[in-house]
Design an enzyme around this catalytic site. Structure first.
Site, short mmCIF file in Angstrom:
data_model
loop_
_atom_site.label_atom_id
_atom_site.label_comp_id
_atom_site.label_asym_id
_atom_site.label_seq_id
_atom_site.Cartn_x
_atom_site.Cartn_y
_atom_site.Cartn_z
N HIS A 3 1.23 -1.21 -0.10
CA HIS A 3 0.24 0.12 0.02
C HIS A 3 0.79 0.63 -0.04
O HIS A 3 1.80 1.23 1.22
CB HIS A 3 -1.17 -0.23 1.04
CG HIS A 3 -1.75 -1.38 1.10
ND1 HIS A 3 -2.76 -1.45 1.06
CD2 HIS A 3 -1.23 -2.08 2.04
CE1 HIS A 3 -3.56 -2.68 1.23
NE2 HIS A 3 -2.41 -3.47 1.69
N GLU A 41 -6.93 -13.02 6.21
CA GLU A 41 -5.86 -12.09 6.92
C GLU A 41 -6.09 -12.51 8.58
O GLU A 41 -5.20 -13.25 8.75
CB GLU A 41 -5.84 -9.97 6.28
CG GLU A 41 -4.72 -9.79 7.16
CD GLU A 41 -4.44 -8.17 7.20
OE1 GLU A 41 -5.61 -7.62 6.68
OE2 GLU A 41 -3.33 -7.13 7.59
N ASP A 99 2.85 -2.94 4.30
CA ASP A 99 3.11 -1.51 4.72
C ASP A 99 4.77 -1.03 5.00
O ASP A 99 4.72 -1.05 6.77
CB ASP A 99 1.93 -0.74 5.36
CG ASP A 99 0.82 -0.62 5.14
OD1 ASP A 99 0.04 -0.26 4.05
OD2 ASP A 99 0.62 -1.95 5.32
#
Ligand code: ADE
Ligand code: ZN
Length: 346
Positions: A27, A208, A287
């Site tokens: 992301h 997830e 991330d």
């Protein structure tokens, strides 16, 4: 598939660094390093919640996905102009190129930023320009996947999709991110059907934190080509068989799973089991600014913790190209480069 020569544990990190690879789950807002965040805050007159880079970084301790999403959202407040989005994406692409990422499919969202009063154009034009420049500057290919925020409504996702349509040519596909539990994929079945009709590629975060049922419905209700994370699949043998048989890739993010406490330690991560089951698993950073590492740190730390070797490295890099949305000719070129590195590595 190439039969790979064994490599000593001391030499393995060099091989992991040198091998060309694709990154398919990152992301862009999660690549915003505290240093750049403070610089953008200053440039845009946005006051920061923490006095300095060190205290911000030390706040990056999370109990679960939601905990992380709250602080991640605060970080996005410094992004105000097209140049900010360019600078953020350029910084990631430079870092990825240094890790021998030759192709990146980058997640971003517009709903966070339009919620802060920005236009869709500012976001997409800045990110897209950085992807175009990366070809000349770093010799890598990069494209953009728009993630809908699943904690928002179906109606808001439809509005988001309509807003991006004039910029359709700058998008590779759509995905689904943000708070997973309580927001199952089927909530977005009609939006994904519309995106599919527009010729966009489809992916979704599933499994997830949430159970295997979310992976089944991402496949069957959303008709995605890849599952982001998907690590909960090992709880369901029938699902494992389906993923292996249909060669549905999983974009696994080991350091993210560790930092968000999906697995208590990296040694307990199931990446090795996914590969053994014949699943097209890949390694990605999710991330990187928040989870303590870019793609190569994900590789090296996970390989050390799970005792994986050169054959696994080759398999994962090969999987990353197989799982990507690049055309067959470019795939062949990248896989030739991968084979070259493994054949000559001493
Ligand atoms: N957005 C950014 N990172 C994410 C993750 N790991 N899961 C869901 N949404 C996200
Ligand atoms: Zn993610």
């Amino acid at each position: 598939m190439l039969k790979v020569k064994p490599v000593s544990p001391e030499r393995l990190p060099d091989l992991l660094r040198l091998m060309p690879k694709a990154e398919l789950h990152m992301h862009i807002e999660g690549s915003l390093e505290p240093e750049l965040m403070f610089a953008l805050g200053l440039r845009n007159g946005v006051s920061m919640a923490y006095p300095d880079v060190e205290s911000l970084r030390s706040a990056y301790v999370f109990d679960n996905l939601q905990d992380f999403l709250d602080i991640y959202h605060t970080g996005t407040l410094v992004l105000r102009t097209e140049q900010d989005f360019y600078d953020m994406a350029h910084a990631y692409l430079a870092r990825a190129a240094a890790d021998n990422v030759v192709h990146a499919e980058i997640f971003f969202d517009t709903q966070t930023h339009t919620g802060h009063g920005l236009s869709t154009e500012v976001v997409i034009n800045g990110l897209h320009r950085a992807c175009v420049d990366a070809r000349a500057e770093f010799g890598m290919s990069a494209s953009l996947i728009l993630c809908f925020l699943r904690h928002l409504s179906e109606k808001e996702a439809f509005e988001c999709l309509e807003q991006v349509l004039p910029l359709r040519d700058k998008l590779l596909g759509v995905g689904l991110a943000s708070s997973e539990l309580g927001h199952p994929p089927e909530k977005f079945a009609r939006v994904f059907a519309r995106a599919r009709a527009l010729g966009l590629r489809l992916v979704a975060h599933a499994g997830e934190e949430a159970p295997p049922a979310y992976i089944w419905s991402a496949l069957d209700a959303l008709k995605v080509a890849r599952i982001d994370h998907g690590v909960q699949a090992t709880r369901d043998p029938a699902l494992m068989a389906r993923l292996a048989k249909d060669r549905i890739p999983l974009t696994v993010c080991p350091l993210s799973n560790l930092k968000l406490r999906v697995f208590p330690t990296l040694a307990e991560h199931n990446l090795g089991r996914l590969l053994e089951a014949g699943i097209v698993a890949t390694v990605n950073s999710d991330d990187p600014s928040y989870f303590g590492g870019y793609i190569n740190q994900n590789f090296t730390q996970t390989f050390a913790a799970l005792n994986l070797g050169a054959q696994h490295a080759y398999q994962l890099a090969h999987n990353s190209f197989e799982a990507s949305f690049i055309d067959d000719e470019l795939k062949r070129q990248y896989i030739d480069r991968l084979n070259g590195v493994f054949e000559t590595f001493q």
